[in-house]
Design an enzyme around this catalytic site. Sequence first.
Site, PDB file in Angstrom:
ATOM      1  N   LYS A  69       0.801  -1.226   0.000  1.00 13.24           N
ATOM      2  CA  LYS A  69       0.000   0.000   0.000  1.00 13.24           C
ATOM      3  C   LYS A  69       0.833   1.275   0.000  1.00 13.24           C
ATOM      4  O   LYS A  69       0.358   2.327  -0.420  1.00 13.24           O
ATOM      5  CB  LYS A  69      -0.964  -0.009   1.191  1.00 13.24           C
ATOM      6  N   GLY A 102       2.101  -0.649   9.213  1.00 16.30           N
ATOM      7  CA  GLY A 102       1.957  -0.554   7.765  1.00 16.30           C
ATOM      8  C   GLY A 102       0.866   0.423   7.346  1.00 16.30           C
ATOM      9  O   GLY A 102       0.405   1.263   8.141  1.00 16.30           O
TER      10      GLY A 102
END
Length: 213
Positions: free
Chosen positions: A9, A71
């Site tokens: 991502k 993340g």
Amino acid sequence: GANITIPYKQDFIPLINKLSPLAERLHSVNTIKNVNGAFEGYNTDYAGIALTFELKNWQVKDKQAYILGSGGASLAIAHYLSDQGAQSVTIVSRSVGQKNGPWKYIDYAELKKHSGDFLVNCTPIGMYPDVDASPVDETVIAQFNYLFDMTYNPAVTKFLGIGNSLGKDTVNGLDMLVGQAIRSVEIWEERTFTQDEVLSILNYFRENWNGAK
């Protein structure tokens, strides 16, 4: 268009021609729209997170939240919690030196000394086939009231199972998964789903999802 999942991502951002304001703020892209050969990047995880909290009727203002993992998904929920007025947001990471954002970072050993309201798992630990693992043990889980596991396979991870046994209020990542997908389709097709349509789609998956193998 296409969706991007962990762990890409953030890695995919240099390939994007134009970021939405939200994706730029979160520094995380999970939805790409092809516009005349140019890639536009969006973040719909935020919308899926918001939908999950709304359906659970979880109030964030003045609460203390701890996020497991650092993340793209963890940054999305850190921003959401901060935007909703959380008293504090702490990110728990194995790499506390790699900070991204204004939040406090601690490691897993330090977490054992803390307690709070929300504990959110943004790691893949406990997802199939690693179903016997939990990112933290019972002594840590006992120190929190609300558990959100962003994984959804199995439907009840060991993390959530421990929480259920302790009487905690828990939710898995299915509503978030479906919610972000709905928002992605809205972006691709330039349409808006009604609340009734959203709930109908969610209920379908809730009734038919037991975890894929």
